[in-house]
Write an enzyme that holds these catalytic residues in place. Structure first.
Site, mmCIF file in Angstrom:
data_model
loop_
_atom_site.group_PDB
_atom_site.id
_atom_site.type_symbol
_atom_site.label_atom_id
_atom_site.label_comp_id
_atom_site.label_asym_id
_atom_site.label_seq_id
_atom_site.Cartn_x
_atom_site.Cartn_y
_atom_site.Cartn_z
ATOM 1 N N HIS A 163 -152.068 37.981 -26.935
ATOM 2 C CA HIS A 163 -150.634 38.375 -26.432
ATOM 3 C C HIS A 163 -150.832 39.450 -25.430
ATOM 4 O O HIS A 163 -151.691 40.450 -25.756
ATOM 5 C CB HIS A 163 -149.747 38.509 -27.582
ATOM 6 C CG HIS A 163 -150.018 39.605 -28.356
ATOM 7 N ND1 HIS A 163 -149.650 40.748 -28.333
ATOM 8 C CD2 HIS A 163 -150.554 39.593 -29.618
ATOM 9 C CE1 HIS A 163 -149.992 41.468 -29.248
ATOM 10 N NE2 HIS A 163 -150.537 41.009 -30.162
ATOM 11 N N ASP A 217 -154.922 45.528 -30.014
ATOM 12 C CA ASP A 217 -153.775 44.792 -30.459
ATOM 13 C C ASP A 217 -152.835 44.626 -29.165
ATOM 14 O O ASP A 217 -151.746 45.471 -29.138
ATOM 15 C CB ASP A 217 -152.726 45.280 -31.591
ATOM 16 C CG ASP A 217 -151.956 44.367 -32.164
ATOM 17 O OD1 ASP A 217 -151.755 43.224 -31.780
ATOM 18 O OD2 ASP A 217 -151.055 44.958 -32.664
ATOM 19 N N GLU A 222 -145.113 39.158 -28.718
ATOM 20 C CA GLU A 222 -145.542 38.494 -29.989
ATOM 21 C C GLU A 222 -144.932 39.741 -30.887
ATOM 22 O O GLU A 222 -144.912 39.248 -32.150
ATOM 23 C CB GLU A 222 -147.150 38.709 -29.872
ATOM 24 C CG GLU A 222 -147.667 38.219 -31.290
ATOM 25 C CD GLU A 222 -147.719 39.119 -32.225
ATOM 26 O OE1 GLU A 222 -148.285 38.994 -33.396
ATOM 27 O OE2 GLU A 222 -147.844 40.313 -32.109
ATOM 28 N N GLU A 223 -144.874 40.906 -30.690
ATOM 29 C CA GLU A 223 -144.821 42.043 -31.508
ATOM 30 C C GLU A 223 -143.422 42.214 -32.013
ATOM 31 O O GLU A 223 -143.055 42.401 -33.126
ATOM 32 C CB GLU A 223 -145.116 43.515 -31.003
ATOM 33 C CG GLU A 223 -146.560 43.447 -30.518
ATOM 34 C CD GLU A 223 -147.405 43.608 -31.632
ATOM 35 O OE1 GLU A 223 -146.965 43.545 -32.857
ATOM 36 O OE2 GLU A 223 -148.652 43.660 -31.698
ATOM 37 N N ASP A 273 -156.142 37.475 -32.109
ATOM 38 C CA ASP A 273 -155.303 38.625 -32.218
ATOM 39 C C ASP A 273 -155.615 39.536 -33.420
ATOM 40 O O ASP A 273 -154.906 39.956 -34.247
ATOM 41 C CB ASP A 273 -153.885 38.316 -32.513
ATOM 42 C CG ASP A 273 -152.955 39.255 -32.397
ATOM 43 O OD1 ASP A 273 -153.245 40.459 -32.068
ATOM 44 O OD2 ASP A 273 -151.590 39.045 -32.930
ATOM 45 N N HIS A 284 -151.092 49.309 -34.158
ATOM 46 C CA HIS A 284 -149.848 49.636 -34.369
ATOM 47 C C HIS A 284 -149.780 51.318 -34.238
ATOM 48 O O HIS A 284 -148.698 51.858 -34.502
ATOM 49 C CB HIS A 284 -149.117 49.279 -35.551
ATOM 50 C CG HIS A 284 -148.514 47.896 -35.159
ATOM 51 N ND1 HIS A 284 -147.768 47.174 -36.058
ATOM 52 C CD2 HIS A 284 -149.018 46.855 -34.394
ATOM 53 C CE1 HIS A 284 -147.658 45.910 -35.630
ATOM 54 N NE2 HIS A 284 -148.454 45.491 -34.728
#
Length: 484
Positions: free
Chosen positions: A301, A313, A347-348, A375, A447
């Site tokens: 992603h 990520d 995606e997030e 991922d 994140h």
């Protein structure tokens, strides 16, 4: 004495005879390849696996692409100019490899971060005239504080059950801190995803649960491996109160102080979600030479959170999927089925890229032979998690054998999709694969502001590219379809 010796000898003989008649343990029998694997992967195809692997392990294409995505384009939150630029960049790069590329529209809403601050304003042993700064980040799904912030006492809980037991009388008007600790030992044993799953549910549902008991705010210990006083953002269920994540170190500090007496926090989280906008899935096809209607997906992603630059990520997942096409192009290979590279959007913050793709391709799902997604960063790969049949697992042994040289030949079957974006396809019966990394550091940085290019080890990124390229080509060119 003679009788005793005779009886002992007889017992030994009987025992030996019984042991000789027992079946040999599985480890004592040389493994035999399943007939389905032999039929699916003729010698020529196996030799191509070796060529793909060796090129991937010596190629810097993926790292160069990731360097541009992270250093030059930067953070790529859905709906942002960077996300749009990244989609067009990836599309252009894949066109250079001769792929048929489309930008497929995806509805998105941009999450815009304002002020993220917190400080302890009252606590046991406080020196007069002082406060303590707390490292906090807002979660998507929170209702922002007024610009001046919110000040309230803190209630610390270690589970949803503890929160329920406190009841409204002890929660109303307070800020709830869910101090649930990520299991380091489980992660070190190769189960980082399971450890994350145990704590991320508090990020996902904590604010809503706290609001239902009258709380005025919700904080969660960062969902991940606590280190370097990093706060980890993410999504939570929409709630009518402010919701944030504090660093693991600060969560521990608050919990210790609260065990001694009253703790009050001043919290400011000002965020907003923009109006609906348009993002893009990048969909690029390397057409199959014999069965172009049959599709194998290689993907990652493209969107990221705003704090870091999205290297682990999931820029890494996108670039190893791109390298799958690049290697096949360089080696002038022509798989019989269509290899489809997808850079998923959003995606997030809602999975709208995956849901849109599944909806738009609903009539063609039966022609999707398999889907792979990466991922989990770019640490050393162990192999694959896969939602596939037992027959398919046996069938794929030659492809896994090609990855044995660097220890990436494990295959663990799982009951649900191993990755988010391929989940809607997996629910429809499409065999789904996720690259299984060791995960020792992924949840330390993901994140967070530390998700940057320097966390990528180039050789480990090459290993991940080898996994994606070998398995992607295997699924796209095997002589018999993957067993369902």
């Amino acid at each position: 004495m003679y009788r005793g010796a005779f009886a002992f000898l007889l017992a030994v003989l009987i025992s030996s005879f019984s042991y000789a008649q027992a079946p040999k343990p599985s480890w004592a029998t040389p493994p035999q390849e399943a007939e389905s694997a032999t039929r699916a992967f003729p010698p020529q195809l196996r030799s191509e696996f070796a060529r793909i692997r060796e090129m991937a392990l010596s190629d810097d294409y993926a790292y160069q692409q990731l360097e541009h995505l992270t250093d030059s384009i930067g953070p790529r939150p859905q709906g942002s100019p960077q996300a749009d630029a990244a989609a067009h960049y990836v599309a252009d790069e894949l066109r250079k490899l001769g792929l048929d590329v489309h930008l497929e529209p995806v509805p998105v809403r941009r999450f815009e971060r304002g002020t993220d601050t917190a400080e302890l304003v009252e606590y046991p042993g406080q020196v007069e005239g002082t406060k303590q700064k707390i490292y906090v980040t807002a979660l998507r799904g929170n209702s922002p504080t007024p610009e001046a912030g919110v000040t309230a006492d803190v209630v610390v809980v270690n589970s949803f059950d503890e929160l329920t037991q406190l009841g409204r009388d002890k929660v109303a008007g307070k800020i709830v801190l869910f101090n649930v600790i990520y299991d380091h030992q489980k992660a070190a044993a190769g189960q980082a995803g399971a450890a994350y799953g145990e704590v991320v549910r508090y990020r996902g549902g904590g604010a809503l649960a706290a609001s239902q008991l009258g709380a005025v705010g919700s904080l969660v210990r960062s969902a991940g491996d606590g280190a370097y006083r990093l706060s980890h953002t993410g999504s939570s269920t929409d709630a009518p109160i402010p919701a944030g994540a504090v660093s693991a170190e600060d969560a521990g500090l608050i919990a210790r102080l609260a065990s001694r007496g009253r703790v009050r926090i001043h919290l400011t989280l000002t965020t907003k979600v923009g109006p609906e906008a348009q993002g893009y899935n990048v969909v690029a096809d390397l057409k199959g030479s014999e069965h172009p209607e049959q599709i194998v997906i290689a993907s990652g992603h493209l969107d990221s959170w705003d704090l870091g630059t999205g290297a682990i990520d999931d820029g890494a997942g996108v670039v190893v999927a791109m390298e799958t096409a690049e290697i096949i192009h360089k080696l002038n290979l022509h798989p019989t089925r269509t290899l489809r590279v997808i850079a998923w959007m959003n995606e997030e913050m809602g999975e709208t890229g995956a849901l849109t793709y599944a909806k738009d391709n609903a009539a063609d799902i039966a022609n999707h032979i398999a889907a792979i997604e990466s991922d989990m960063g770019a640490e050393h790969p162990l192999g694959f998690h896969a939602k596939i049949s037992e027959g398919a697992a046996k069938q794929l042994s030659p492809a896994l054998d090609a990855l044995k040289s660097f220890g990436a030949n494990l295959l663990q079957t799982v009951p649900q999709s191993p990755e988010t974006d391929i989940g809607p396809l997996a629910e429809k019966g499409v065999p789904a694969f996720g690259i299984w990394q060791n995960g020792l550091k992924y949840f330390t940085y993901h994140h967070s502001a530390a998700d940057t290019l320097d966390k990528i080890v180039p050789q480990e990124l090459r290993e991940n590219a080898a996994c994606m390229a070998v398995m992607g080509y295997a699924l796209a060119d095997m002589a018999e379809p993957l067993e369902r």
